[in-house]
Scaffold this motif. Structure first.
Motif, PDB file in Angstrom:
ATOM      1  N   GLY A 272       0.610  -1.290  -0.509  1.00  0.00           N
ATOM      2  CA  GLY A 272      -0.329  -0.092  -0.400  1.00  0.00           C
ATOM      3  C   GLY A 272       0.276   1.470  -0.018  1.00  0.00           C
ATOM      4  N   TYR A 273       2.269   0.567  -0.257  1.00  0.00           N
ATOM      5  CA  TYR A 273       3.233   2.502   0.346  1.00  0.00           C
ATOM      6  C   TYR A 273       2.936   2.830  -1.481  1.00  0.00           C
ATOM      7  CZ  TYR A 273       6.898   5.573   0.085  1.00  0.00           C
ATOM      8  OH  TYR A 273       7.705   6.670   0.003  1.00  0.00           O
ATOM      9  N   ARG A 274       2.750   4.298  -1.437  1.00  0.00           N
ATOM     10  CA  ARG A 274       1.964   4.886  -2.674  1.00  0.00           C
ATOM     11  C   ARG A 274       3.174   6.356  -2.730  1.00  0.00           C
ATOM     12  NH1 ARG A 274       1.138   1.183  -3.845  1.00  0.00           N
ATOM     13  NH2 ARG A 274      -0.732   0.384  -4.383  1.00  0.00           N
ATOM     14  N   GLY A 275       4.137   6.325  -1.736  1.00  0.00           N
ATOM     15  CA  GLY A 275       4.980   7.873  -2.031  1.00  0.00           C
ATOM     16  C   GLY A 275       6.482   7.337  -2.984  1.00  0.00           C
ATOM     17  N   LYS A 276       7.561   8.353  -3.320  1.00  0.00           N
ATOM     18  CA  LYS A 276       8.392   7.840  -3.872  1.00  0.00           C
ATOM     19  C   LYS A 276      10.019   6.914  -2.947  1.00  0.00           C
ATOM     20  CE  LYS A 276       9.846  12.448  -2.966  1.00  0.00           C
ATOM     21  NZ  LYS A 276       9.813  13.593  -2.793  1.00  0.00           N
ATOM     22  N   ILE A 277      10.144   6.717  -4.444  1.00  0.00           N
ATOM     23  CA  ILE A 277      11.232   5.346  -3.857  1.00  0.00           C
ATOM     24  C   ILE A 277      12.272   5.251  -5.163  1.00  0.00           C
ATOM     25  CG2 ILE A 277      12.265   3.244  -3.949  1.00  0.00           C
ATOM     26  CD1 ILE A 277       8.643   2.168  -3.931  1.00  0.00           C
ATOM     27  N   ILE A 278      13.469   5.592  -4.469  1.00  0.00           N
ATOM     28  CA  ILE A 278      14.453   5.555  -4.985  1.00  0.00           C
ATOM     29  C   ILE A 278      15.428   4.943  -4.501  1.00  0.00           C
ATOM     30  CG2 ILE A 278      16.503   7.697  -5.461  1.00  0.00           C
ATOM     31  CD1 ILE A 278      13.217   9.067  -3.611  1.00  0.00           C
ATOM     32  N   SER A 279      15.591   3.602  -5.676  1.00  0.00           N
ATOM     33  CA  SER A 279      16.733   2.705  -5.597  1.00  0.00           C
ATOM     34  C   SER A 279      17.464   2.511  -5.935  1.00  0.00           C
ATOM     35  CB  SER A 279      15.493   1.690  -6.454  1.00  0.00           C
ATOM     36  OG  SER A 279      14.493   1.717  -5.630  1.00  0.00           O
ATOM     37  N   PHE A 280      18.825   2.685  -5.159  1.00  0.00           N
ATOM     38  CA  PHE A 280      20.569   2.460  -5.509  1.00  0.00           C
ATOM     39  C   PHE A 280      20.804   1.189  -5.690  1.00  0.00           C
ATOM     40  CE2 PHE A 280      19.267   6.674  -3.752  1.00  0.00           C
ATOM     41  CZ  PHE A 280      20.455   7.370  -4.673  1.00  0.00           C
ATOM     42  N   GLU A 281      21.845   0.152  -6.880  1.00  0.00           N
ATOM     43  CA  GLU A 281      21.187  -0.559  -6.970  1.00  0.00           C
ATOM     44  C   GLU A 281      22.957  -0.723  -8.078  1.00  0.00           C
ATOM     45  OE1 GLU A 281      22.955  -4.120  -7.534  1.00  0.00           O
ATOM     46  OE2 GLU A 281      21.460  -3.973  -5.843  1.00  0.00           O
ATOM     47  N   PRO A 282      24.440  -1.541  -6.939  1.00  0.00           N
ATOM     48  CA  PRO A 282      25.639  -0.470  -8.505  1.00  0.00           C
ATOM     49  C   PRO A 282      26.041  -1.825  -9.337  1.00  0.00           C
ATOM     50  CG  PRO A 282      25.985  -1.349  -6.150  1.00  0.00           C
ATOM     51  CD  PRO A 282      24.619  -1.289  -5.677  1.00  0.00           C
ATOM     52  N   LEU A 283      24.862  -3.204  -8.826  1.00  0.00           N
ATOM     53  CA  LEU A 283      25.570  -4.167 -10.277  1.00  0.00           C
ATOM     54  C   LEU A 283      25.117  -3.967 -11.299  1.00  0.00           C
ATOM     55  CD1 LEU A 283      26.048  -6.975  -7.510  1.00  0.00           C
ATOM     56  CD2 LEU A 283      27.981  -5.790  -8.522  1.00  0.00           C
TER      57      LEU A 283
ATOM     58  N   ARG B   1      25.677 -19.834  -1.754  1.00  0.00           N
ATOM     59  CA  ARG B   1      25.663 -19.019  -2.753  1.00  0.00           C
ATOM     60  C   ARG B   1      26.123 -17.585  -2.783  1.00  0.00           C
ATOM     61  NH1 ARG B   1      23.437 -20.097  -7.573  1.00  0.00           N
ATOM     62  NH2 ARG B   1      22.448 -17.810  -7.675  1.00  0.00           N
ATOM     63  N   ALA B   2      26.584 -17.878  -1.515  1.00  0.00           N
ATOM     64  CA  ALA B   2      26.752 -15.990  -0.697  1.00  0.00           C
ATOM     65  C   ALA B   2      28.134 -15.712  -0.979  1.00  0.00           C
ATOM     66  CB  ALA B   2      26.455 -16.157   0.949  1.00  0.00           C
ATOM     67  N   GLY B   3      28.939 -17.340  -1.502  1.00  0.00           N
ATOM     68  CA  GLY B   3      30.440 -16.823  -1.766  1.00  0.00           C
ATOM     69  C   GLY B   3      30.634 -15.859  -3.248  1.00  0.00           C
ATOM     70  N   PHE B   4      31.755 -15.687  -3.346  1.00  0.00           N
ATOM     71  CA  PHE B   4      31.800 -14.689  -4.234  1.00  0.00           C
ATOM     72  C   PHE B   4      32.789 -15.642  -5.606  1.00  0.00           C
ATOM     73  CE2 PHE B   4      33.051 -11.389  -0.986  1.00  0.00           C
ATOM     74  CZ  PHE B   4      31.607 -11.081  -0.962  1.00  0.00           C
ATOM     75  N   THR B   5      31.917 -14.530  -6.714  1.00  0.00           N
ATOM     76  CA  THR B   5      31.805 -15.841  -7.901  1.00  0.00           C
ATOM     77  C   THR B   5      33.247 -14.573  -8.642  1.00  0.00           C
ATOM     78  OG1 THR B   5      30.513 -14.632  -9.013  1.00  0.00           O
ATOM     79  CG2 THR B   5      29.715 -16.497  -8.225  1.00  0.00           C
ATOM     80  N   GLY B   6      33.619 -12.900  -8.867  1.00  0.00           N
ATOM     81  CA  GLY B   6      33.854 -12.073  -9.506  1.00  0.00           C
ATOM     82  C   GLY B   6      33.969 -10.878  -8.997  1.00  0.00           C
ATOM     83  N   THR B   7      34.338 -10.220  -9.409  1.00  0.00           N
ATOM     84  CA  THR B   7      34.314  -8.736  -8.625  1.00  0.00           C
ATOM     85  C   THR B   7      34.239  -7.681  -9.743  1.00  0.00           C
ATOM     86  OG1 THR B   7      36.454  -7.891  -9.360  1.00  0.00           O
ATOM     87  CG2 THR B   7      36.428  -9.054  -7.338  1.00  0.00           C
ATOM     88  N   GLU B   8      33.383  -6.564  -9.457  1.00  0.00           N
ATOM     89  CA  GLU B   8      32.777  -5.012 -10.688  1.00  0.00           C
ATOM     90  C   GLU B   8      32.352  -3.859 -10.245  1.00  0.00           C
ATOM     91  OE1 GLU B   8      28.574  -4.199 -12.244  1.00  0.00           O
ATOM     92  OE2 GLU B   8      29.271  -6.421 -11.888  1.00  0.00           O
ATOM     93  N   ASP B   9      33.877  -3.142 -11.080  1.00  0.00           N
ATOM     94  CA  ASP B   9      33.723  -1.633 -10.558  1.00  0.00           C
ATOM     95  C   ASP B   9      32.665  -0.902 -10.671  1.00  0.00           C
ATOM     96  OD1 ASP B   9      36.350  -2.090 -10.206  1.00  0.00           O
ATOM     97  OD2 ASP B   9      37.288  -1.916 -12.134  1.00  0.00           O
ATOM     98  N   VAL B  10      32.227  -0.306  -9.781  1.00  0.00           N
ATOM     99  CA  VAL B  10      31.264   0.274  -9.495  1.00  0.00           C
ATOM    100  C   VAL B  10      31.217   1.562  -9.755  1.00  0.00           C
ATOM    101  CG1 VAL B  10      29.253  -1.776  -9.596  1.00  0.00           C
ATOM    102  CG2 VAL B  10      30.163  -0.429  -7.351  1.00  0.00           C
ATOM    103  N   ASP B  11      30.566   2.576  -9.159  1.00  0.00           N
ATOM    104  CA  ASP B  11      30.070   4.021  -8.910  1.00  0.00           C
ATOM    105  C   ASP B  11      29.849   4.247  -7.635  1.00  0.00           C
ATOM    106  OD1 ASP B  11      31.763   5.241 -10.818  1.00  0.00           O
ATOM    107  OD2 ASP B  11      30.055   5.375 -12.406  1.00  0.00           O
ATOM    108  N   VAL B  12      30.747   5.006  -6.360  1.00  0.00           N
ATOM    109  CA  VAL B  12      30.329   5.121  -5.683  1.00  0.00           C
ATOM    110  C   VAL B  12      29.791   6.533  -5.150  1.00  0.00           C
ATOM    111  CG1 VAL B  12      30.266   4.866  -2.803  1.00  0.00           C
ATOM    112  CG2 VAL B  12      30.506   3.063  -4.108  1.00  0.00           C
ATOM    113  N   VAL B  13      28.232   7.029  -4.392  1.00  0.00           N
ATOM    114  CA  VAL B  13      28.093   8.848  -3.529  1.00  0.00           C
ATOM    115  C   VAL B  13      27.355   8.688  -2.931  1.00  0.00           C
ATOM    116  CG1 VAL B  13      27.225   8.967  -6.566  1.00  0.00           C
ATOM    117  CG2 VAL B  13      26.082   8.557  -4.681  1.00  0.00           C
ATOM    118  N   ARG B  14      27.519   9.352  -2.419  1.00  0.00           N
ATOM    119  CA  ARG B  14      27.443   9.656  -0.806  1.00  0.00           C
ATOM    120  C   ARG B  14      25.835  10.243  -0.619  1.00  0.00           C
ATOM    121  NH1 ARG B  14      30.091  14.013   2.820  1.00  0.00           N
ATOM    122  NH2 ARG B  14      29.908  15.036   0.710  1.00  0.00           N
TER     123      ARG B  14
END
Length: 243
Positions: free
Chosen positions: A61-72, A129-142
């Protein structure tokens, strides 16, 4: 009225369970009440992955704004597909942290467990499946650098963090915006899941010192063998006098 025993057994064999929904004890119902009481109308969904949290908000039922951040890149593509028809749901291909930077993230087999920090063997033992399989370079902001672009002065803001041990880094990048945040949902580890993550007691103390009080707890993951609870979501809000 309980469903027939045969149906319940079939459901459990299928990997599900059926329980009575009790509004006074349901964590989801409690979160809805807290949202309503604090008049939340803007949610920062940090560590959105493919958008399941945003979907859950809309379904309850939430109808407000959603700002989703996902680096991958891969989960962000799924997040974009989920959100693009919702004019009040924005998807951003970035991570959040203490500094604006380009950073390498460890990618887990299930992507939800991906982290900037090394994973603890206890986590992988419980959930391979929580084990790491590789890496990815991503952007990070404050958060401090993007907060005003998405919020009006009068907005009641909720910050949800699912950052796999990186939560304190996100809070360190939100020192200016934190006083304007009404509620926070943060993953808390009862047992260290990632090397270098802040302990549960440290995060609780940090938020309490800034006026945010824990008002609800939701189980996240447990050890599938011992049943020990490993992580919970803590929901923190500013204590206000009821209207």
């Amino acid at each position: 009225m309980k469903p027939p025993a045969m149906f319940r057994r079939w459901i459990r064999r299928s990997g599900f369970d059926v329980i009575r929904f009790t509004p006074r004890s349901s964590p989801v119902a409690r979160r809805i009440r807290l949202f309503d009481h604090h008049r939340i109308n803007t949610v920062f969904d940090v560590g959105a992955n493919a958008g399941a949290y945003g979907d859950e908000l809309r379904s309850t039922g939430y109808r407000g704004k959603i700002i989703s951040f996902e680096p991958l890149a891969k989960p962000f593509a799924a997040l974009s597909r989920r959100s693009h028809r919702d004019p009040r749901w924005i998807a951003i291909n970035q991570g959040l942290g203490a500094h604006a930077e380009r950073r390498t993230i460890n990618v887990a087999a299930n992507t939800e467990s991906s982290s900037f920090l090394p994973v603890n063997p206890r986590h992988v033992a419980a959930y391979p499946r929580a084990g790491f399989t590789g890496t990815e370079d991503v952007d990070v902001v404050r958060l401090d650098d993007v907060f005003d672009a998405h919020c009006e002065e009068q907005d009641k803001v909720y910050l949800k963090m699912d950052a796999q041990g990186f939560e304190m880094h996100i809070l360190e990048g939100a020192t200016k915006s934190l006083p304007r945040i009404t509620g926070i949902q943060v993953e808390l580890s009862l047992v260290p899941m990632y090397h270098g993550e802040a302990r549960m007691v440290e995060i609780v103390r940090y938020l309490e010192q800034r006026g945010l009080i824990m008002m609800s707890v939701q189980p996240v993951i447990e050890d599938p063998v011992s049943g020990q609870l490993l992580q919970v979501d803590g929901l923190f809000f500013r204590d206000i006098i009821p209207a």
